[in-house]
Design a protein around this motif. Structure first.
Motif, PDB file in Angstrom:
ATOM      1  N   LEU A 147      43.172  19.671  71.112  1.00 27.01           N
ATOM      2  CA  LEU A 147      43.779  18.337  70.973  1.00 27.01           C
ATOM      3  C   LEU A 147      45.008  18.156  71.850  1.00 27.01           C
ATOM      4  CD1 LEU A 147      43.595  17.911  67.079  1.00 27.01           C
ATOM      5  CD2 LEU A 147      42.271  16.625  68.780  1.00 27.01           C
ATOM      6  N   GLY A 148      45.632  19.270  72.225  1.00 29.97           N
ATOM      7  CA  GLY A 148      46.868  19.186  72.991  1.00 29.97           C
ATOM      8  C   GLY A 148      48.027  18.648  72.168  1.00 29.97           C
ATOM      9  N   GLU A 149      47.979  18.863  70.855  1.00 30.82           N
ATOM     10  CA  GLU A 149      49.083  18.439  69.979  1.00 30.82           C
ATOM     11  C   GLU A 149      49.107  19.318  68.739  1.00 30.82           C
ATOM     12  OE1 GLU A 149      48.488  14.601  68.072  1.00 30.82           O
ATOM     13  OE2 GLU A 149      46.324  14.882  68.175  1.00 30.82           O
ATOM     14  N   ARG A 150      50.181  19.168  67.975  1.00 30.78           N
ATOM     15  CA  ARG A 150      50.331  19.993  66.779  1.00 30.78           C
ATOM     16  C   ARG A 150      49.369  19.581  65.674  1.00 30.78           C
ATOM     17  NH1 ARG A 150      55.798  20.466  63.879  1.00 30.78           N
ATOM     18  NH2 ARG A 150      54.433  21.362  62.313  1.00 30.78           N
ATOM     19  N   VAL A 151      48.884  20.578  64.944  1.00 27.56           N
ATOM     20  CA  VAL A 151      48.090  20.311  63.744  1.00 27.56           C
ATOM     21  C   VAL A 151      48.916  20.800  62.563  1.00 27.56           C
ATOM     22  CG1 VAL A 151      45.997  20.970  62.488  1.00 27.56           C
ATOM     23  CG2 VAL A 151      45.864  20.482  64.939  1.00 27.56           C
ATOM     24  N   LEU A 152      49.176  19.908  61.607  1.00 23.14           N
ATOM     25  CA  LEU A 152      50.000  20.287  60.455  1.00 23.14           C
ATOM     26  C   LEU A 152      49.165  21.086  59.465  1.00 23.14           C
ATOM     27  CD1 LEU A 152      51.720  16.818  59.891  1.00 23.14           C
ATOM     28  CD2 LEU A 152      52.572  18.765  61.216  1.00 23.14           C
ATOM     29  N   LEU A 153      49.838  21.940  58.701  1.00 26.39           N
ATOM     30  CA  LEU A 153      49.146  22.668  57.645  1.00 26.39           C
ATOM     31  C   LEU A 153      49.381  21.931  56.338  1.00 26.39           C
ATOM     32  CD1 LEU A 153      50.027  26.420  58.377  1.00 26.39           C
ATOM     33  CD2 LEU A 153      48.040  25.107  59.125  1.00 26.39           C
ATOM     34  N   ASP A 154      48.318  21.718  55.577  1.00 24.48           N
ATOM     35  CA  ASP A 154      48.483  21.106  54.266  1.00 24.48           C
ATOM     36  C   ASP A 154      49.452  21.959  53.447  1.00 24.48           C
ATOM     37  OD1 ASP A 154      47.084  19.020  52.367  1.00 24.48           O
ATOM     38  OD2 ASP A 154      47.340  20.862  51.216  1.00 24.48           O
ATOM     39  N   PRO A 155      50.419  21.314  52.773  1.00 23.67           N
ATOM     40  CA  PRO A 155      51.415  22.099  52.029  1.00 23.67           C
ATOM     41  C   PRO A 155      50.792  23.092  51.047  1.00 23.67           C
ATOM     42  CG  PRO A 155      51.926  19.740  51.935  1.00 23.67           C
ATOM     43  CD  PRO A 155      50.653  19.879  52.712  1.00 23.67           C
ATOM     44  N   ALA A 156      49.636  22.746  50.495  1.00 23.72           N
ATOM     45  CA  ALA A 156      49.003  23.640  49.515  1.00 23.72           C
ATOM     46  C   ALA A 156      48.609  24.983  50.136  1.00 23.72           C
ATOM     47  CB  ALA A 156      47.780  22.972  48.913  1.00 23.72           C
ATOM     48  N   LEU A 157      48.418  24.998  51.465  1.00 23.22           N
ATOM     49  CA  LEU A 157      48.029  26.256  52.129  1.00 23.22           C
ATOM     50  C   LEU A 157      49.204  27.200  52.260  1.00 23.22           C
ATOM     51  CD1 LEU A 157      45.909  24.969  55.125  1.00 23.22           C
ATOM     52  CD2 LEU A 157      45.085  26.128  53.083  1.00 23.22           C
ATOM     53  N   GLU A 158      50.385  26.635  52.365  1.00 23.27           N
ATOM     54  CA  GLU A 158      51.540  27.435  52.734  1.00 23.27           C
ATOM     55  C   GLU A 158      52.585  27.517  51.646  1.00 23.27           C
ATOM     56  OE1 GLU A 158      52.256  29.288  55.904  1.00 23.27           O
ATOM     57  OE2 GLU A 158      50.163  29.257  55.332  1.00 23.27           O
ATOM     58  N   LYS A 159      52.171  27.346  50.392  1.00 25.50           N
ATOM     59  CA  LYS A 159      53.127  27.505  49.296  1.00 25.50           C
ATOM     60  C   LYS A 159      53.823  28.838  49.470  1.00 25.50           C
ATOM     61  CE  LYS A 159      51.897  24.446  45.685  1.00 25.50           C
ATOM     62  NZ  LYS A 159      50.451  24.217  45.585  1.00 25.50           N
ATOM     63  N   PRO A 160      55.154  28.845  49.667  1.00 31.30           N
ATOM     64  CA  PRO A 160      55.822  30.124  49.845  1.00 31.30           C
ATOM     65  C   PRO A 160      55.649  30.961  48.584  1.00 31.30           C
ATOM     66  CG  PRO A 160      57.420  28.348  49.595  1.00 31.30           C
ATOM     67  CD  PRO A 160      56.068  27.722  49.634  1.00 31.30           C
ATOM     68  N   LEU A 161      55.031  32.111  48.742  1.00 28.40           N
ATOM     69  CA  LEU A 161      54.787  32.956  47.585  1.00 28.40           C
ATOM     70  C   LEU A 161      55.961  33.898  47.404  1.00 28.40           C
ATOM     71  CD1 LEU A 161      51.059  33.672  48.227  1.00 28.40           C
ATOM     72  CD2 LEU A 161      51.974  32.582  46.190  1.00 28.40           C
ATOM     73  N   ASP A 162      56.455  33.962  46.208  1.00 27.00           N
ATOM     74  CA  ASP A 162      57.572  34.837  45.926  1.00 27.00           C
ATOM     75  C   ASP A 162      57.105  36.291  46.039  1.00 27.00           C
ATOM     76  OD1 ASP A 162      59.744  35.274  43.011  1.00 27.00           O
ATOM     77  OD2 ASP A 162      59.679  36.206  44.989  1.00 27.00           O
ATOM     78  N   PRO A 163      57.654  37.030  47.011  1.00 31.54           N
ATOM     79  CA  PRO A 163      57.179  38.392  47.224  1.00 31.54           C
ATOM     80  C   PRO A 163      57.375  39.287  45.993  1.00 31.54           C
ATOM     81  CG  PRO A 163      58.584  37.685  49.036  1.00 31.54           C
ATOM     82  CD  PRO A 163      58.691  36.643  47.972  1.00 31.54           C
ATOM     83  N   SER A 164      58.296  38.890  45.103  1.00 29.76           N
ATOM     84  CA  SER A 164      58.561  39.756  43.957  1.00 29.76           C
ATOM     85  C   SER A 164      57.648  39.440  42.771  1.00 29.76           C
ATOM     86  CB  SER A 164      60.025  39.615  43.537  1.00 29.76           C
ATOM     87  OG  SER A 164      60.232  38.308  43.053  1.00 29.76           O
ATOM     88  N   TYR A 178      43.364  34.649  58.638  1.00 31.08           N
ATOM     89  CA  TYR A 178      44.102  33.664  57.845  1.00 31.08           C
ATOM     90  C   TYR A 178      43.173  33.005  56.821  1.00 31.08           C
ATOM     91  CZ  TYR A 178      47.089  29.623  56.826  1.00 31.08           C
ATOM     92  OH  TYR A 178      47.832  28.663  56.200  1.00 31.08           O
ATOM     93  N   ALA A 179      41.949  32.683  57.260  1.00 35.35           N
ATOM     94  CA  ALA A 179      40.966  32.084  56.352  1.00 35.35           C
ATOM     95  C   ALA A 179      40.489  33.101  55.313  1.00 35.35           C
ATOM     96  CB  ALA A 179      39.776  31.538  57.142  1.00 35.35           C
ATOM     97  N   VAL A 180      40.341  34.350  55.739  1.00 36.42           N
ATOM     98  CA  VAL A 180      39.914  35.397  54.807  1.00 36.42           C
ATOM     99  C   VAL A 180      40.959  35.546  53.694  1.00 36.42           C
ATOM    100  CG1 VAL A 180      39.459  37.864  54.511  1.00 36.42           C
ATOM    101  CG2 VAL A 180      38.566  36.682  56.523  1.00 36.42           C
ATOM    102  N   MET A 181      42.237  35.623  54.072  1.00 36.90           N
ATOM    103  CA  MET A 181      43.298  35.775  53.060  1.00 36.90           C
ATOM    104  C   MET A 181      43.372  34.556  52.155  1.00 36.90           C
ATOM    105  SD  MET A 181      45.021  38.362  52.221  1.00 36.90           S
ATOM    106  CE  MET A 181      46.677  38.156  51.597  1.00 36.90           C
ATOM    107  N   ASN A 182      43.149  33.377  52.707  1.00 45.09           N
ATOM    108  CA  ASN A 182      43.144  32.149  51.898  1.00 45.09           C
ATOM    109  C   ASN A 182      42.102  32.248  50.776  1.00 45.09           C
ATOM    110  OD1 ASN A 182      41.387  29.377  51.814  1.00 45.09           O
ATOM    111  ND2 ASN A 182      43.571  28.912  51.732  1.00 45.09           N
ATOM    112  N   ARG A 183      40.889  32.711  51.099  1.00 46.60           N
ATOM    113  CA  ARG A 183      39.845  32.850  50.071  1.00 46.60           C
ATOM    114  C   ARG A 183      40.180  33.972  49.102  1.00 46.60           C
ATOM    115  NH1 ARG A 183      39.124  29.576  53.707  1.00 46.60           N
ATOM    116  NH2 ARG A 183      37.119  28.569  54.166  1.00 46.60           N
ATOM    117  N   MET A 184      40.706  35.079  49.632  1.00 50.28           N
ATOM    118  CA  MET A 184      41.029  36.207  48.752  1.00 50.28           C
ATOM    119  C   MET A 184      42.113  35.825  47.749  1.00 50.28           C
ATOM    120  SD  MET A 184      40.926  39.557  51.222  1.00 50.28           S
ATOM    121  CE  MET A 184      41.129  40.710  49.874  1.00 50.28           C
TER     122      MET A 184
END
Ligand code: AMP
Ligand code: MG
Length: 376
Positions: free
Chosen positions: A217-234, A359-365
């Motif tokens: 596309l030659g432009e940025r593709v945003l990530l849906d917020p639900a994909l990138e919920k910052p997970l608390d490492p603890s 990235y897709a594999v981890m999303n499903r896992m």
């Protein structure tokens, strides 16, 4: 209802649709036109197809899967000509992405035309469209002569099916026919990109990555917020995470993920040790435990758990090699389904490198594990 099992023997043998296969495809297409349901192979996973322009067919799909009817279906087409009638307009971005990635594992969300019933789109004014690459899928759609609405051909919540046998497990007796064209190549559902708004948004990662879409596309593709919920490492695995489970085996599952996600050197050792701690605890609790690893760490765990493996207290499975995350994508859902067969009571899985298809594999896992991830 008796489910017809249509095996495409010629296609399975030499990768080409033969005359006997063609007769079975004709039969399947007839079922679709008449409003019945047919499961069919695609390059991503098996789909449960129905006539996408018949609201009754869409209702049957939801009923067979036990899927909530506000979860929209994807319309499958076999030719660009079939796109126009089902969309309000075809944005420039859609043409560009179609040129690059269709036929292939990419689904685009576009504004829907009148003729697409709200039953198919889960009540939305947008429609999801994909042109699969799999020859059997394309032929079936072309013969049916209608856009084929198809979610994955599994019972809602279970891992998606990558073989006809998986479909049979879930849907035998509930649908008119199953077309067996051998195992799905990719093994993960399509990438979904929303092109109905101002900016393109990635809704579901898949074999076609956000980087590939951006390049085309030659432009940025945003990530849906639900994909990138910052997970608390603890977050401790027993703590309530995001409760949403999908693609899920029956047993609770935890993922051990390296913080850098490259699974090399020190990090690999940390992952193996953390896996050991989880597995040891589960075995001490007397639970039938499953360990899901990669080819690279298989022999380590085989040695470490010789006793419990021999006694059948531990089940050890590899998803594939870290040198080729595609192999892990291909096997993941089969391995997750097998967890139910072997009656695992607790599952410990190594994470994967999240580059490219990883990235897709981890999303499903993560969905299978209800977001229970321990970072080490
Ligand atoms: P499945 O067919 O089981 O792979 O699931 C279909 C996926 O496509 C689901 O995650 C839906 O939420 C998504 N989807 C289908 N249509 C739309 C739409 N119009 N807008 C957003 N997501 C959609
Ligand atoms: Mg699905």
């Amino acid at each position: 209802m008796e489910t017809r099992f249509l095996e495409l023997t010629e296609y399975k043998k030499n990768g080409k649709i033969g005359p006997e296969d063609e007769a079975k495809l004709q039969e399947a297409a007839g079922i679709l036109r008449a409003g019945g349901l047919v499961a069919f192979p695609t390059e991503t996973v098996y789909g449960l197809g129905g006539n996408g322009l018949l609201k009754e067919a869409s209702r049957s799909i939801y009923a067979a899967k036990g899927r909530p009817s506000d979860n929209p279906l994807i319309l499958h087409i076999s030719d660009m000509k079939e796109l126009e009638p089902i969309t309000r307009e075809i944005p420039h971005r859609a043409r560009t992405l179609a040129e690059h990635f269709w036929p292939g594992p990419l689904t685009m969300i576009l504004n829907k035309a009148e003729i697409v019933p709200l039953e198919t789109t889960g009540g939305l004014s947008t429609v999801a469209v994909r042109m699969p690459e799999h020859e059997v899928a394309r032929r079936l759609i072309a013969l049916a002569g209608v856009p084929v609405a198809a979610p994955s051909a599994n019972t809602s919540g279970r891992p998606s099916p990558t073989t006809a046998a998986h479909v049979r497990e879930d849907l035998e007796g509930k649908i008119e026919a199953i077309l067996d064209g051998g195992p799905s190549g990719i093994g993960l559902e399509s990438t979904i990109v929303d092109l109905s708004g101002e900016e393109p948004v990635l809704l579901r990662p898949g074999a076609i990555t956000a980087e590939m879409l951006e390049k085309a596309l030659g432009e940025r593709v945003l990530l849906d917020p639900a994909l990138e919920k910052p997970l608390d490492p603890s977050v401790h695995p027993k703590a309530p995470g995001m409760k949403y489970r999908h693609y899920a085996p029956k047993a609770p599952m935890v993922i051990i993920q390296g913080k850098e996600g490259n699974f090399a050197g020190e990090e690999l050792l940390r992952v193996e040790e953390a896996v050991d701690r989880q597995v040891d605890r589960s075995l001490e609790d007397g639970k039938r435990t499953a360990l899901i690893c990669s080819d690279e760490s298989l022999s380590y765990y085989q040695k470490r758990y010789e006793g419990p493996l021999a006694k059948g207290q531990l089940i050890l499975r590899t998803m594939g090699t870290r040198n080729r995350e595609e192999s892990i994508a291909h096997n993941l859902f089969s391995v997750l389904r097998e967890m139910d067969e072997v009656q695992a009571e607790y599952i410990v899985a190594e994470g994967v490198n999240t580059e490219a298809i990883g990235y897709a594999v981890m999303n499903r896992m993560k969905k299978a594990a209800a977001q229970q991830v321990i970072y080490v």
